[in-house]
Write a protein that holds these residues in place. Structure first.
Motif: not given
Ligand code: PLP
Length: 276
Positions: A16-21, A248-252, A265-269
């Motif tokens: 969700g955060a850090g290097i992965q995000a 944020l909106r897409q992950s809502l 975490g945010l769903l970056h994909h």
């Protein structure tokens, strides 16, 4: 030769955060991301149970390895962990000519301290001189300047103080998420040049979501990615804020953790078209 954006940050195993995000953000925004790990954290939406800083020499060797091989144009720094790691990062970046975006992460989303209070002064002293763009939230700005934040006038004087103290610093993005309003957030970009300090505000709705872990990491990485693609500070700021708002909106409507009270975490994909 393709440019590389290098993130130097802690690992969050939940992604969700850090290097992965950071890497997900860079990929979603179309830049090549390399990653140097400073600390391994053990955490999930229930909290951080362990932080294991890597040996500073190991951090330094990772940075050297990437810089020796890649055309690194932009560096993003997140969780540093200890004063010794901050010192080695600063040493390796002394001669680096590109942008260094530093997100001065001090605590985790779940509240735990990610940089020891006793190390804060050294982290500040080591990393600010190599930073060109700083992305603090209001509490981080207070701690970096060792001054409490009142109204907007005080925020501006703190930013001016940082510009005066840090020779390479060109822009400060003050994140408004810890401000007074529960409905609107105003982020502000301060830029300095020979003509003085300019500021630009972006106000947007405060989105109540269960997927907000890693928004700070994502914003700073998006800023670095947009700068790497040739944007100036102002348009990188607008695009990075827009990107986080969009995620944020897409992950809502989505749930990514099974803890009913936990923040995922945010769903970056969701920002990436599926590869076929
Ligand atoms: N870096 C690491 C490794 C973390 O674990 C966290 C938060 O838990 C952060 C950075 C900061 O996260 P955020 O982007 O939510 O401020």
């Amino acid at each position: 030769m393709q440019k590389t954006v290098l993130t130097i940050a802690g690992s969050d195993p939940t992604g969700g955060a850090g290097i992965q995000a950071d890497l997900k953000t860079m990929t979603a925004l179309g830049v090549y991301g390399a990653a140097v790990i400073t600390c391994i954290t053990v955490q999930n939406s229930r909290g951080v149970s362990r932080v294991e800083p890597l040996h500073p020499v190991l951090v330094g060797e990772q940075i050297e390895a990437v810089l020796a091989d890649h055309l690194v144009s932009h560096v993003k720094i997140g969780m540093v962990g200890t004063a010794a790691i901050a010192r080695v990062i600063a040493r390796k970046l002394t001669d680096f000519k590109g942008e260094v975006v530093y997100d001065p992460v001090l605590t985790a989303t779940t509240g735990q301290q990610l940089t020891m209070a006793s190390d804060l002064e050294a982290v500040r002293a080591e990393l600010l001189p190599v930073t060109t763009v700083l992305t603090p939230n209001l509490p981080e700005l207070e701690r970096l300047t060792a001054m409490t934040t009142g109204g907007p006038a005080e925020v501006q004087s703190k930013v001016s103080f940082l510009f005066a103290k840090s020779g390479r610093l060109r822009a400060v993005l003050v994140k408004g998420g810890h401000g007074d309003s529960s409905t609107m957030i105003t982020d502000t970009l301060y830029c300095t040049s020979a003509r003085g300090v300019t500021k630009e505000h972006l106000s947007h709705a405060f989105l109540q979501t269960m997927n907000s872990h890693g928004t700070g990491c994502t914003l700073a990485s998006a800023l670095a990615a947009c700068l790497a693609q040739g944007c100036d500070y102002s348009s990188a700021f607008r695009q990075a804020v827009f990107f986080v708002q969009m995620l944020l909106r897409q992950s809502l409507p989505e749930r990514i953790v099974n803890n009913p009270k936990g923040k995922g975490g945010l769903l970056h994909h969701l920002a990436c078209p599926p590869a076929r």
